[in-house]
Motif scaffolding. Structure first.
Motif, PDB file in Angstrom:
ATOM      1  N   UNK A 176       0.834  -1.200   0.000  1.00  0.00           N
ATOM      2  CA  UNK A 176       0.000   0.000   0.000  1.00  0.00           C
ATOM      3  C   UNK A 176       0.876   1.261   0.000  1.00  0.00           C
ATOM      4  N   UNK A 177       1.898   1.254   0.836  1.00  0.00           N
ATOM      5  CA  UNK A 177       2.769   2.429   0.948  1.00  0.00           C
ATOM      6  C   UNK A 177       3.504   2.706  -0.363  1.00  0.00           C
ATOM      7  N   UNK A 178       3.836   1.651  -1.109  1.00  0.00           N
ATOM      8  CA  UNK A 178       4.560   1.836  -2.372  1.00  0.00           C
ATOM      9  C   UNK A 178       3.639   2.256  -3.512  1.00  0.00           C
ATOM     10  N   UNK A 179       2.368   1.862  -3.442  1.00  0.00           N
ATOM     11  CA  UNK A 179       1.494   2.015  -4.602  1.00  0.00           C
ATOM     12  C   UNK A 179       0.454   3.130  -4.469  1.00  0.00           C
ATOM     13  N   UNK A 180       0.154   3.574  -3.264  1.00  0.00           N
ATOM     14  CA  UNK A 180      -0.880   4.597  -3.095  1.00  0.00           C
ATOM     15  C   UNK A 180      -0.424   5.922  -3.717  1.00  0.00           C
ATOM     16  N   UNK A 181      -1.178   6.418  -4.669  1.00  0.00           N
ATOM     17  CA  UNK A 181      -0.777   7.635  -5.388  1.00  0.00           C
ATOM     18  C   UNK A 181      -0.757   8.869  -4.503  1.00  0.00           C
ATOM     19  N   UNK A 182      -1.532   8.840  -3.433  1.00  0.00           N
ATOM     20  CA  UNK A 182      -1.592  10.022  -2.573  1.00  0.00           C
ATOM     21  C   UNK A 182      -0.368  10.161  -1.683  1.00  0.00           C
ATOM     22  N   UNK A 183       0.449   9.113  -1.575  1.00  0.00           N
ATOM     23  CA  UNK A 183       1.621   9.169  -0.708  1.00  0.00           C
ATOM     24  C   UNK A 183       2.809   9.787  -1.456  1.00  0.00           C
ATOM     25  N   UNK A 184       3.696  10.396  -0.685  1.00  0.00           N
ATOM     26  CA  UNK A 184       4.838  11.098  -1.263  1.00  0.00           C
ATOM     27  C   UNK A 184       5.897  10.124  -1.773  1.00  0.00           C
ATOM     28  N   UNK A 185       6.780  10.681  -2.624  1.00  0.00           N
ATOM     29  CA  UNK A 185       7.875   9.877  -3.159  1.00  0.00           C
ATOM     30  C   UNK A 185       8.804   9.414  -2.042  1.00  0.00           C
ATOM     31  N   UNK A 186       8.973  10.261  -1.017  1.00  0.00           N
ATOM     32  CA  UNK A 186       9.846   9.889   0.092  1.00  0.00           C
ATOM     33  C   UNK A 186       9.330   8.675   0.837  1.00  0.00           C
ATOM     34  N   UNK A 187       8.019   8.630   1.076  1.00  0.00           N
ATOM     35  CA  UNK A 187       7.438   7.476   1.749  1.00  0.00           C
ATOM     36  C   UNK A 187       7.596   6.222   0.891  1.00  0.00           C
ATOM     37  N   UNK A 188       7.405   6.363  -0.397  1.00  0.00           N
ATOM     38  CA  UNK A 188       7.513   5.198  -1.277  1.00  0.00           C
ATOM     39  C   UNK A 188       8.940   4.636  -1.270  1.00  0.00           C
ATOM     40  N   UNK A 189       9.922   5.538  -1.194  1.00  0.00           N
ATOM     41  CA  UNK A 189      11.306   5.079  -1.121  1.00  0.00           C
ATOM     42  C   UNK A 189      11.565   4.335   0.193  1.00  0.00           C
ATOM     43  N   UNK A 190      11.011   4.885   1.284  1.00  0.00           N
ATOM     44  CA  UNK A 190      11.154   4.207   2.575  1.00  0.00           C
ATOM     45  C   UNK A 190      10.498   2.837   2.537  1.00  0.00           C
ATOM     46  N   UNK A 191       9.349   2.753   1.876  1.00  0.00           N
ATOM     47  CA  UNK A 191       8.631   1.477   1.789  1.00  0.00           C
ATOM     48  C   UNK A 191       9.422   0.456   0.966  1.00  0.00           C
ATOM     49  N   UNK A 192      10.089   0.924  -0.099  1.00  0.00           N
ATOM     50  CA  UNK A 192      10.922   0.013  -0.895  1.00  0.00           C
ATOM     51  C   UNK A 192      12.060  -0.540  -0.038  1.00  0.00           C
ATOM     52  N   UNK A 193      12.682   0.358   0.749  1.00  0.00           N
ATOM     53  CA  UNK A 193      13.761  -0.082   1.645  1.00  0.00           C
ATOM     54  C   UNK A 193      13.236  -1.095   2.665  1.00  0.00           C
ATOM     55  N   UNK A 194      12.050  -0.793   3.267  1.00  0.00           N
ATOM     56  CA  UNK A 194      11.477  -1.711   4.255  1.00  0.00           C
ATOM     57  C   UNK A 194      11.122  -3.051   3.618  1.00  0.00           C
ATOM     58  N   UNK A 195      10.675  -3.014   2.365  1.00  0.00           N
ATOM     59  CA  UNK A 195      10.352  -4.263   1.674  1.00  0.00           C
ATOM     60  C   UNK A 195      11.608  -5.113   1.490  1.00  0.00           C
ATOM     61  N   UNK A 196      12.732  -4.479   1.169  1.00  0.00           N
ATOM     62  CA  UNK A 196      13.989  -5.218   1.044  1.00  0.00           C
ATOM     63  C   UNK A 196      14.398  -5.811   2.392  1.00  0.00           C
ATOM     64  N   UNK A 197      14.156  -5.062   3.462  1.00  0.00           N
ATOM     65  CA  UNK A 197      14.459  -5.578   4.800  1.00  0.00           C
ATOM     66  C   UNK A 197      13.579  -6.790   5.119  1.00  0.00           C
ATOM     67  N   UNK A 198      12.319  -6.715   4.722  1.00  0.00           N
ATOM     68  CA  UNK A 198      11.418  -7.851   4.937  1.00  0.00           C
ATOM     69  C   UNK A 198      11.915  -9.080   4.171  1.00  0.00           C
ATOM     70  N   UNK A 199      12.295  -8.894   2.931  1.00  0.00           N
ATOM     71  CA  UNK A 199      12.794 -10.014   2.129  1.00  0.00           C
ATOM     72  C   UNK A 199      14.019 -10.649   2.798  1.00  0.00           C
ATOM     73  N   UNK A 200      14.911  -9.795   3.327  1.00  0.00           N
ATOM     74  CA  UNK A 200      16.113 -10.304   3.978  1.00  0.00           C
ATOM     75  C   UNK A 200      15.747 -11.141   5.206  1.00  0.00           C
ATOM     76  N   UNK A 201      14.739 -10.694   5.954  1.00  0.00           N
ATOM     77  CA  UNK A 201      14.297 -11.458   7.124  1.00  0.00           C
ATOM     78  C   UNK A 201      13.698 -12.800   6.702  1.00  0.00           C
ATOM     79  N   UNK A 202      12.870 -12.781   5.672  1.00  0.00           N
ATOM     80  CA  UNK A 202      12.231 -14.021   5.222  1.00  0.00           C
ATOM     81  C   UNK A 202      13.263 -15.026   4.715  1.00  0.00           C
TER      82      UNK A 202
END
Length: 869
Positions: A840-866
């Protein structure tokens, strides 16, 4: 003791000392001899030989022992009444019902209030079962006019104060409706009775939902109200139109048949009435129609409607169908201005303008053609009323229609409108200034910065030197223009407004230097200066620095003025001035940080002096605190040299949770933590102790508690591993607070509080995780409750609309993964809600580019944990 003499003295004695002594005796009796006091008041109310004023005051005195605005006091009074002896309560009720029959209206009015106060306690408890039977009997055709009127008045009071959700009260709906319809019917010969019944109907509409849902009863109610709109008495007509507006507000889905058969014609005729009150209330009916249809459109277009509790309603488009008759009538009513009316007076012209704005919002571009025809015909008429009405009409339709259409029209309308800023009539100039502000606020694309802006700015500069009304609206226009055209000013070399800054600041400073604040002209001038500061581009910073010297000097002068105050008016005027100056100064500090230590020293000396010299019960403390917070944000770690001097005032505010400044003080602690980082550590024991004390106090306001929870995160971020000594108790508090959940049928204010609480807890967890990242061993035991809470928040779509909440949650998830890189918490990252949140954080158009970048980073962290599972 003769209670009659005491009451008479309290209300009628010309001797102020005697009145005060009598009031003191009454208060003492109520406190120390409550039962005897009620008995004496009851006797006085029931004694027909007493003066009217004495009986009236006795009834009001009894009522005041049963009602209170303060919830705790009201609960206490209710319990006290319930505990009274049955015989005592019965005597008071008997006397109240007897006094209700009094031919003296003032005595009957007091008795009606007393009856309603008792009913408010007893009906929900299924007590006083014969009350409604008595009141209905009192409204029957054979009863005297005064009895019917007083009984209907009591019913209205009962409905006004009672909880419509209480089954004990709703059970009386049939009796309530029977009495009201008897009194409101056209066969009732007394206009006063009919008027009282219609007013009672308005108050009863919440209680008669079941009755209104039944077609036969609904038809009868509507017939009675519609007949009242045709009564020979204007007050009754106005009340009936007001009742129709309230019915439309509550029962829109039932109104289609009645609109088609009667209400279109009745209400348009009512709008054309020569009586001001009747016309106003008929216009109010159409305002209500538009409000309901706007609300329906908003609900149907809400992507989060899955949370809505009410079923979707059909929009019957009453306003669009009636436009051919209603809109021309509204436009004509705009010309019925009262040139001598005060700003607070409501008249039919104002009502029509408000309704026209709602019509535009409801029906969109459909209003444009008819309105423009009216504008073209009237904008250059000799009659000033028609010129003013034309400008008012144009400004009223700017919110709703297609912006492309409006932008073209505005380009054509601006030149003649700007010429009217030189109109000899104040009302015309004032409305033009307002209309320009509406254009700037709602359809900025209609203003060509090259072709139109110089003319607009020249008109505004002239307006700053005009009547205070014009000054206020010109300031509002400038605020809107600056915010729209200069919103990126702080990050830009220049803006379209930049070339005009020097002239604007000069004239605004002149406008703000007036001694009084008539029509809020001075306050508006300072607000405009504050916005110019906030939106200032790099090429205007020299002007802002010069402005700062003027503002600081004026603030310093107000300290001298404090010693010259004569009365309360002077004090209020000075406080308004200081608040305005502090607001501009705060904006300047945030935009242009103090350039050196001497500048910040001068600022803090001034602000601390204002705290030292502020008058008792002054309202400016909060504004001083906000300015000091801005200084801390500007000078960062260097603020430590001022904290010893400021901290006593900060602690005093924190220790007084009833003070309006307390919540601001909590926010300042958070700001200080961000500014000072670890340098705040010597003061943290003080702050944390008072925070925990306030959290444990059930009387402390909710907003203060929310602020404290959020502040924990800022302190943790500042202290880092030094937060260890507070970690256990703070986490215990947060876990306890997070257990508060939304429940079905909770009041809106509780739902809103829970949302705010959850947002604050997210912030607190985010700050704690960030602060304790170097002590993962201590933090580990709290990961499970943190993630459990985040999953609850994720299940509430309304909270996830907030970018700040989502940013905190995403950052928190990423931080936890980054801290525990060996897979200690990997199991939590399998949860589907985490994947959904990051998506949601990466795809919601109403969210800022900065949040989307943070969400991409968090997604990579999630993948590393999994990958560690």
């Amino acid at each position: 003791m003769d209670i009659g003499n005491i009451l008479e003295t309290a209300i009628l004695s010309p001797d102020q000392a005697a009145r005060q002594d009598a009031e003191s005796k009454l208060t003492l009796m109520a406190t120390e001899h409550f039962v005897d006091y009620l008995a004496m008041l009851t006797t006085a109310l029931g004694n027909e030989n007493q003066k009217t004023e004495v009986r009236m005051l006795a009834g009001i005195g009894l009522k005041n022992q049963l009602v209170a605005k303060d919830v705790k006091t009201k609960v206490s009074q209710n319990e006290r009444w319930v505990s009274l002896a049955v015989e005592a309560k019965a005597e008071i009720k008997r006397t109240a019902l007897t006094a209700l029959l009094s031919p003296d209206d003032r005595v009957a009015n007091a008795a009606a209030q007393l009856v309603a106060a008792i009913a408010d306690i007893e009906l929900p408890r299924d007590e006083w079962p014969d009350l409604m039977t008595v009141l209905v009997e009192n409204t029957k055709e054979h009863q005297p006019v005064n009895v019917k009127r007083a009984s209907l008045l009591a019913i209205g009071y009962i409905c006004e104060t009672a909880d419509p959700g209480n089954s004990g009260v709703v059970a009386q709906a049939n009796g309530i409706l029977t009495a009201i319809v008897q009194g409101a019917h056209a066969k009732e010969p007394s206009i006063v009775v009919r008027q009282t019944a219609i007013n009672a109907l308005v108050n009863s509409l919440e209680f008669i939902r079941d009755n209104f849902a039944r077609e036969g009863e609904r038809n009868y109610i509507m017939q009675v109200v519609c007949e009242a709109t045709q009564a020979p008495d204007a007050k009754l007509q106005a009340s009936a139109f007001g009742a129709l507006a309230r019915i439309m507000n509550m029962y829109y889905p039932y109104m289609r048949l009645y609109m088609e058969r009667a209400l279109y014609g009745l209400t348009v005729d009512g709008m054309r009435s020569s009586n001001e009150d009747v016309a106003c209330m008929a216009v109010e009916f159409w305002s209500t129609v538009c409000e309901e249809e706007i609300e329906i459109n908003l609900q149907s277009g809400d992507p989060y409607e899955d949370e809505a509790l009410a079923p979707a309603r059909e929009n019957f488009e009453f306003a669009k169908y009636a436009m051919g008759e209603v809109l021309p009538t509204l436009l004509e009513l705009l010309t019925r201005q009262d040139e001598d009316a005060d700003d607070e007076d409501w008249n039919v012209s104002m009502a029509a303008a408000a309704c026209l704005q709602l019509f535009a919002e409801d029906t969109g571009s459909a209003v444009v053609n008819l309105t423009l025809q009216f504008v073209e015909v009237n904008i250059q008429q000799e009659d000033w009323r028609k010129r003013e009405a034309a400008v008012m009409a144009f400004g009223s339709i700017l919110d709703g229609p297609d912006h492309g259409t409006l932008a073209h029209v505005i380009g054509q309308a601006l030149p003649p409108m700007l010429n009217l800023m030189n109109d000899p009539v104040l009302q015309v100039k004032d409305t033009v200034a307002w209309c320009l502000g509406r254009i700037a606020d709602l359809v900025i694309e209609g203003i060509d910065t090259t072709a139109h802006l110089p003319g607009i700015m020249a008109a505004l500069v002239a307006g700053f030197q005009d009547h205070p009304k014009v000054v206020t609206n010109c300031c509002w226009t400038l605020i809107n223009l600056t915010e729209q055209l200069g919103q990126e000013g702080a990050y830009s070399q220049t803006t379209p407004i930049s070339p005009f800054y020097d002239g604007l600041i000069e004239k605004l400073l002149a406008a703000s230097s007036r001694a009084d604040n008539e029509n809020l002209a001075r306050t508006s001038a300072y607000e405009a200066l504050g916005v110019l500061v906030t939106c200032s581009a790099s090429d205007t910073l020299g002007s802002i620095n010069e402005l700062s010297l003027v503002i600081i000097t004026r603030l310093e002068q107000t300290l001298v003025m404090q010693g010259q105050l004569v009365g309360m008016d002077d004090r209020v005027n000075l406080e308004e001035l200081q608040i305005s100056l502090l607001s501009v100064l705060t904006n300047i500090i945030r935009r242009v940080s103090p350039s050196d230590r001497s500048s910040s020293d001068r600022l803090m000396t001034l602000l601390i002096s204002m705290l030292q010299q502020k008058l008792p019960n002054s309202l400016i403390e909060e504004d001083i605190f906000i300015a000091i917070s801005a200084v801390a944000g500007a000078v960062q770690e260097n603020f430590s040299v001022y904290l010893d001097a400021f901290n006593p005032y900060l602690m005093k505010a924190l220790e007084d949770p009833d003070s309006p400044t307390c919540n601001t003080a909590v926010g300042i602690v958070a700001d200080l933590a961000v500014a000072l980082n670890a340098q705040i550590e010597p003061y943290c024991d003080m702050y944390m102790n008072v925070f925990l004390t306030n959290l444990q106090n059930s009387a402390v306001r909710r907003d203060v508690k929310v602020g404290i929870l959020s502040c924990f995160g800022d302190i943790a971020s500042a202290l880092g591993a030094g937060f260890e000594k507070y970690l256990s108790v703070v986490m215990q508090v947060l876990v306890q607070a997070s257990s508060l959940k939304r429940e079905p049928d909770q009041p809106y204010d509780i739902v809103e509080y829970i949302h705010q609480l959850q947002e604050a807890i997210v912030d607190a967890y985010a700050g704690i995780v960030q602060g304790m990242r170097d002590r993962p061993d201590l933090l580990y035991q709290f990961i499970q409750p943190i993630f459990g809470f985040l999953s609850v928040v994720h299940s509430q779509p309304s909270i996830l609309r907030s970018e700040s909440v989502v940013r905190s949650m995403v950052g928190l998830i990423g931080d936890v993964a980054d801290i525990y890189k060996q897979g200690q918490v990997a199991i939590y990252f399998k949860e589907e809600w985490i994947t959904d949140l990051l998506r949601r954080a990466r795809q919601d158009r109403s969210f800022s580019a900065g949040l989307k970048e943070t969400a991409k980073w968090a997604r990579e962290q999630q993948k590393a944990q999994l990958a560690l599972l």
